[in-house]
Write a protein that holds these residues in place. Structure first.
Motif, PDB file in Angstrom:
ATOM      1  N   THR A 209      62.874  67.637  -3.550  1.00 50.89           N
ATOM      2  CA  THR A 209      62.929  68.815  -4.422  1.00 50.89           C
ATOM      3  C   THR A 209      61.552  69.482  -4.452  1.00 50.89           C
ATOM      4  OG1 THR A 209      64.495  67.563  -5.754  1.00 50.89           O
ATOM      5  CG2 THR A 209      63.671  69.605  -6.703  1.00 50.89           C
ATOM      6  N   ARG A 210      60.515  68.666  -4.600  1.00 54.17           N
ATOM      7  CA  ARG A 210      59.141  69.164  -4.550  1.00 54.17           C
ATOM      8  C   ARG A 210      58.294  68.155  -3.795  1.00 54.17           C
ATOM      9  NH1 ARG A 210      59.953  70.759  -9.759  1.00 54.17           N
ATOM     10  NH2 ARG A 210      59.131  68.850 -10.646  1.00 54.17           N
ATOM     11  N   GLY A 211      57.134  68.617  -3.352  1.00 53.22           N
ATOM     12  CA  GLY A 211      56.211  67.694  -2.711  1.00 53.22           C
ATOM     13  C   GLY A 211      56.277  67.784  -1.207  1.00 53.22           C
ATOM     14  N   GLN A 212      55.326  67.119  -0.570  1.00 53.84           N
ATOM     15  CA  GLN A 212      55.233  67.204   0.874  1.00 53.84           C
ATOM     16  C   GLN A 212      55.148  65.811   1.478  1.00 53.84           C
ATOM     17  OE1 GLN A 212      51.658  68.561   2.651  1.00 53.84           O
ATOM     18  NE2 GLN A 212      52.720  69.766   4.205  1.00 53.84           N
ATOM     19  N   VAL A 213      55.854  65.616   2.556  1.00 54.56           N
ATOM     20  CA  VAL A 213      55.787  64.348   3.266  1.00 54.56           C
ATOM     21  C   VAL A 213      55.501  64.644   4.723  1.00 54.56           C
ATOM     22  CG1 VAL A 213      57.002  62.240   3.880  1.00 54.56           C
ATOM     23  CG2 VAL A 213      57.484  63.342   1.702  1.00 54.56           C
ATOM     24  N   THR A 214      54.467  64.009   5.266  1.00 52.96           N
ATOM     25  CA  THR A 214      54.224  64.157   6.693  1.00 52.96           C
ATOM     26  C   THR A 214      54.246  62.785   7.350  1.00 52.96           C
ATOM     27  OG1 THR A 214      51.835  64.000   6.400  1.00 52.96           O
ATOM     28  CG2 THR A 214      52.777  66.207   6.444  1.00 52.96           C
ATOM     29  N   LEU A 215      54.719  62.773   8.581  1.00 53.69           N
ATOM     30  CA  LEU A 215      54.776  61.534   9.350  1.00 53.69           C
ATOM     31  C   LEU A 215      54.160  61.843  10.699  1.00 53.69           C
ATOM     32  CD1 LEU A 215      57.643  59.045   9.348  1.00 53.69           C
ATOM     33  CD2 LEU A 215      56.690  59.725  11.532  1.00 53.69           C
ATOM     34  N   ALA A 216      53.127  61.125  11.075  1.00 51.96           N
ATOM     35  CA  ALA A 216      52.369  61.416  12.292  1.00 51.96           C
ATOM     36  C   ALA A 216      51.990  62.898  12.327  1.00 51.96           C
ATOM     37  CB  ALA A 216      53.171  61.029  13.541  1.00 51.96           C
ATOM     38  N   ASP A 217      51.606  63.427  11.183  1.00 51.15           N
ATOM     39  CA  ASP A 217      51.187  64.815  11.022  1.00 51.15           C
ATOM     40  C   ASP A 217      52.309  65.836  11.204  1.00 51.15           C
ATOM     41  OD1 ASP A 217      48.601  64.143  10.347  1.00 51.15           O
ATOM     42  OD2 ASP A 217      47.987  64.010  12.454  1.00 51.15           O
ATOM     43  N   PHE A 218      53.546  65.382  11.267  1.00 50.89           N
ATOM     44  CA  PHE A 218      54.663  66.317  11.299  1.00 50.89           C
ATOM     45  C   PHE A 218      55.312  66.354   9.922  1.00 50.89           C
ATOM     46  CE2 PHE A 218      54.479  64.953  15.778  1.00 50.89           C
ATOM     47  CZ  PHE A 218      54.353  66.195  16.367  1.00 50.89           C
ATOM     48  N   ASP A 219      55.625  67.565   9.469  1.00 48.04           N
ATOM     49  CA  ASP A 219      56.250  67.717   8.163  1.00 48.04           C
ATOM     50  C   ASP A 219      57.734  67.321   8.266  1.00 48.04           C
ATOM     51  OD1 ASP A 219      55.732  69.569   5.427  1.00 48.04           O
ATOM     52  OD2 ASP A 219      57.806  69.315   6.040  1.00 48.04           O
ATOM     53  N   VAL A 220      58.210  66.514   7.322  1.00 49.70           N
ATOM     54  CA  VAL A 220      59.588  66.016   7.453  1.00 49.70           C
ATOM     55  C   VAL A 220      60.628  67.115   7.257  1.00 49.70           C
ATOM     56  CG1 VAL A 220      59.153  63.616   6.818  1.00 49.70           C
ATOM     57  CG2 VAL A 220      59.698  65.270   5.050  1.00 49.70           C
ATOM     58  N   VAL A 221      60.252  68.208   6.617  1.00 51.15           N
ATOM     59  CA  VAL A 221      61.223  69.283   6.424  1.00 51.15           C
ATOM     60  C   VAL A 221      61.108  70.307   7.552  1.00 51.15           C
ATOM     61  CG1 VAL A 221      62.049  71.082   4.873  1.00 51.15           C
ATOM     62  CG2 VAL A 221      61.140  68.956   3.940  1.00 51.15           C
ATOM     63  N   GLU A 222      59.875  70.731   7.823  1.00 49.14           N
ATOM     64  CA  GLU A 222      59.666  71.802   8.789  1.00 49.14           C
ATOM     65  C   GLU A 222      59.834  71.320  10.230  1.00 49.14           C
ATOM     66  OE1 GLU A 222      59.093  74.921   7.814  1.00 49.14           O
ATOM     67  OE2 GLU A 222      59.223  74.273   5.732  1.00 49.14           O
ATOM     68  N   GLN A 223      59.358  70.102  10.514  1.00 44.38           N
ATOM     69  CA  GLN A 223      59.437  69.592  11.881  1.00 44.38           C
ATOM     70  C   GLN A 223      60.268  68.321  11.906  1.00 44.38           C
ATOM     71  OE1 GLN A 223      55.366  69.829  11.249  1.00 44.38           O
ATOM     72  NE2 GLN A 223      54.909  70.730  13.234  1.00 44.38           N
ATOM     73  N   SER A 224      61.413  68.433  11.261  1.00 37.03           N
ATOM     74  CA  SER A 224      62.280  67.283  11.066  1.00 37.03           C
ATOM     75  C   SER A 224      62.605  66.550  12.374  1.00 37.03           C
ATOM     76  CB  SER A 224      63.562  67.755  10.384  1.00 37.03           C
ATOM     77  OG  SER A 224      64.455  66.710  10.250  1.00 37.03           O
ATOM     78  N   LEU A 225      62.872  67.327  13.418  1.00 36.77           N
ATOM     79  CA  LEU A 225      63.290  66.724  14.690  1.00 36.77           C
ATOM     80  C   LEU A 225      62.195  65.825  15.267  1.00 36.77           C
ATOM     81  CD1 LEU A 225      66.105  67.349  15.608  1.00 36.77           C
ATOM     82  CD2 LEU A 225      65.188  68.908  17.299  1.00 36.77           C
ATOM     83  N   GLU A 226      60.941  66.295  15.173  1.00 38.47           N
ATOM     84  CA  GLU A 226      59.810  65.507  15.672  1.00 38.47           C
ATOM     85  C   GLU A 226      59.665  64.217  14.871  1.00 38.47           C
ATOM     86  OE1 GLU A 226      57.932  65.878  18.265  1.00 38.47           O
ATOM     87  OE2 GLU A 226      59.032  67.677  18.841  1.00 38.47           O
ATOM     88  N   VAL A 227      59.865  64.353  13.560  1.00 36.81           N
ATOM     89  CA  VAL A 227      59.764  63.178  12.702  1.00 36.81           C
ATOM     90  C   VAL A 227      60.855  62.177  13.058  1.00 36.81           C
ATOM     91  CG1 VAL A 227      60.037  62.365  10.329  1.00 36.81           C
ATOM     92  CG2 VAL A 227      58.643  64.375  10.798  1.00 36.81           C
ATOM     93  N   ARG A 228      62.075  62.684  13.184  1.00 40.00           N
ATOM     94  CA  ARG A 228      63.208  61.786  13.435  1.00 40.00           C
ATOM     95  C   ARG A 228      63.082  61.073  14.775  1.00 40.00           C
ATOM     96  NH1 ARG A 228      68.181  65.411  12.727  1.00 40.00           N
ATOM     97  NH2 ARG A 228      66.898  67.193  12.161  1.00 40.00           N
ATOM     98  N   ARG A 229      62.383  61.727  15.718  1.00 39.88           N
ATOM     99  CA  ARG A 229      62.174  61.107  17.020  1.00 39.88           C
ATOM    100  C   ARG A 229      61.290  59.859  16.906  1.00 39.88           C
ATOM    101  NH1 ARG A 229      61.486  66.253  20.166  1.00 39.88           N
ATOM    102  NH2 ARG A 229      63.709  66.474  20.150  1.00 39.88           N
ATOM    103  N   ARG A 230      60.459  59.836  15.867  1.00 38.35           N
ATOM    104  CA  ARG A 230      59.454  58.780  15.738  1.00 38.35           C
ATOM    105  C   ARG A 230      59.840  57.684  14.756  1.00 38.35           C
ATOM    106  NH1 ARG A 230      57.238  63.231  17.397  1.00 38.35           N
ATOM    107  NH2 ARG A 230      55.428  63.148  18.759  1.00 38.35           N
ATOM    108  N   VAL A 231      61.009  57.837  14.139  1.00 34.55           N
ATOM    109  CA  VAL A 231      61.389  56.886  13.095  1.00 34.55           C
ATOM    110  C   VAL A 231      62.593  56.057  13.524  1.00 34.55           C
ATOM    111  CG1 VAL A 231      62.213  56.672  10.721  1.00 34.55           C
ATOM    112  CG2 VAL A 231      60.528  58.405  11.292  1.00 34.55           C
TER     113      VAL A 231
END
Lengths: 237, 311
Positions: B54-76
């Motif tokens: 709802t609020r807040g920011q989460v990044t994984l390997a410097d990719f944003d989980v909302v904006e660059q979801s596909l990149e994140v999902r590739r790494r998880v």
């Protein structure tokens, strides 16, 4: 594209190993076979498939949703949707893959009816035109019907609800024309044009009109688009 | 590797996670500890890109989980709480499907399936239909799919829930081994389990992080240590030694949070150090912005945790 293929292939395998799909195919053949024979028992039988096409479109109001109801509702029920949506797969790839699998199975079902026209050719001299165009219409109609089923399956985790709602929408769209009472005016025209039956008639008669092809393709695209949006909305709902 | 900042999530009007911030370093094994309904699963679902916060920011390997979801999902690699399996598929068929979805080449999939079947000890069952496997084996298949594509981050939601004790031991060993190469985030409501596997623990309760520490220190707090949280207006480098010098203090940790300098002070239960601490801060010319005891609530939470194993 590879993902679409993977999703579709997995679902096709499940169709062909699933009793439900065979029951659907069986009912389809039984009902369409009945409609086919009705023509031939006439004192002056006509070597045509128009009754078969009519019966097929009617029975698909129930059977197309029966094929699609599982596709996304079950994933949501079992929680496998969580896996699917956390894989690097785009939402449209999931929808299109699932949709194609149901289309392949339905096409296989329609393929099984080819012996009806074959019988006509063996025992009579049917007019080939309406048969070709009728089959084209049937395929287009099936494509549209399945897309409606995909949408309702995306919207719920309950397969029964997915089935009933899709059948309801199809039923309404199929018979929409009747609701106009043959009236004139913009609303009557609109409802007639939305109705599926009015777009199928020409195919049965052997007329291939681009207008009707565009109609069925648009309906399919529209419902697939809504399905993709519905799946996306799972992320923020 | 993972940065979570100000994460808040509502399910309708219901608040599930409130202003949670933490980081996970590469190669770290982080444990989420908390009673049921604390917000563990919600946090993990957001990290894996299943749903946006709802609020807040989460990044994984410097990719944003909302904006660059596909990149994140590739790494998880993700193992949800209810193991998501297609019960009508055989084990290898399922793994092959998951591999393709993750964009692996078919040759690579074949080799990796052999590896993960070995790692997860599924050798005798690789042709079995998943629906016929026992719960423990299903769990292993779930782990196998999570590690199949050698993800940089492994997210495991209650990986040992509902399986028999012997398999629990094996599963923990497996996770420990995996933690040597990968970044692992796992959740649990069993304290000993987390202390065994994790290098760092976040205790989460009613959607908030109430403690963050190594398992050893957490064990200390269980043995009658109280905690104070103090917010001080002053340079951390100077504040820390002063706080540590207060007689009776066991340990002080510095935890900056959104421009606020927070310190957690641990001391033996029974003493009241609030007076000494506030005096030492003020006498140095810094401002004491807040002081609150967190020990009691922590204890309550521990009471709700499973502090022993039911074998």
């Amino acid at each position: 594209m590879r993902t679409v293929q993977a999703v579709a292939w997995k679902e096709i395998q499940i169709y062909f190993s699933n009793p439900m799909a065979y029951i659907v195919a069986l009912i389809f053949l039984a009902v369409t076979g009945f409609f086919f024979v009705v023509d031939l028992t006439d004192p002056f039988p006509e070597a045509s498939l128009s009754n078969f096409f009519f019966g097929a479109t009617i029975v698909l109001i129930l059977l197309a949703p029966a094929l699609t109801m599982r596709l996304l509702a079950e994933e949501q029920k079992l929680g496998t949707i969580e896996l699917l949506l956390t894989s690097p797969v785009r939402d449209w790839e999931v929808i299109v893959g699932k949709y194609l699998s149901s289309l392949v199975f339905l096409l296989a079902m329609i393929g099984l009816t080819f012996y009806y026209p074959l019988l006509l050719w063996v025992f009579g001299r049917p007019d080939p035109g309406p048969i070709y165009s009728g089959y084209l219409g049937l395929v287009l109609y099936s494509a549209a019907a399945l897309s409606i089923g995909i949408l309702t399956s995306t919207l719920t985790s309950n397969q029964i609800i997915a089935f009933v709602v899709a059948s309801g929408i199809l039923l309404l769209m199929y018979f929409a024309t009747l609701g106009t009472g043959g009236g004139e005016g913009i609303w009557s025209t609109l409802v007639t044009e939305i109705g599926m039956r009015s777009h199928f008639d020409d195919f049965e008669r052997g007329v291939i009109d681009t207008k009707h092809i565009v109609y069925f393709l648009s309906v399919t695209a529209f419902f697939l688009f809504l399905s993709i949006r519905a799946l996306e909305s799972r992320r923020w709902r | 590797m993972i940065q979570v900042r100000g994460l808040t999530h509502y399910y309708g009007p219901h608040l599930a996670v409130q202003d949670v911030s933490f980081g996970v370093k590469k190669g770290e094994v982080l444990g989420f500890l908390g009673p049921n309904g604390a917000g563990k699963t919600t946090t993990m679902r957001i990290i894996t890109g299943f749903m946006p916060p709802t609020r807040g920011q989460v990044t994984l390997a410097d990719f944003d989980v909302v904006e660059q979801s596909l990149e994140v999902r590739r790494r998880v690699g993700y193992l949800p709480e209810t193991v998501p399996l297609y019960t009508e598929m055989p084990v290898t068929g399922y793994l092959k499907y998951m591999g393709t979805l993750r964009g692996m080449k078919s040759k690579q999939i074949k080799n990796r399936i052999r590896d993960v079947i070995d790692i997860c000890q599924l050798g005798d069952y690789h042709k079995t239909i998943i629906g016929k496997l026992s719960k423990g084996f299903r769990q292993r298949v779930g782990i196998a799919q999570a590690i199949l594509h050698e993800p940089e981050v492994l997210v495991l939601d209650e990986p040992t829930i509902g399986i028999d004790p012997i398999q629990v031991v094996e599963t923990r060993k497996l996770i420990q081994d995996l933690g040597k190469q990968q970044t692992v985030v796992l959740s649990s409501h069993i304290l000993p389990e987390v202390s065994m596997i994790c290098s760092r623990v976040l205790i989460i309760h009613q959607g908030r992080i109430v403690a963050e520490d190594t398992p050893q220190n957490l064990a200390l707090s269980l043995q009658g240590v109280e905690q104070l949280q103090v917010e001080v207006g002053g340079p951390p480098a100077e504040v820390l030694p002063v706080l540590r010098r207060v007689p009776g203090v066991n340990e002080v940790t510095h935890r900056p949070q959104q421009n606020r300098e927070l310190y957690t002070i641990r001391f033996q239960r029974g003493k009241d150090l609030r007076d000494e601490i506030s005096r030492s801060i003020v006498s140095n010319g810094w401002s004491l912005l807040s002081l609150q005891a967190v020990g009691m609530s922590l204890e309550d939470i521990f009471l709700r945790l499973t502090t022993h194993e039911e074998l």
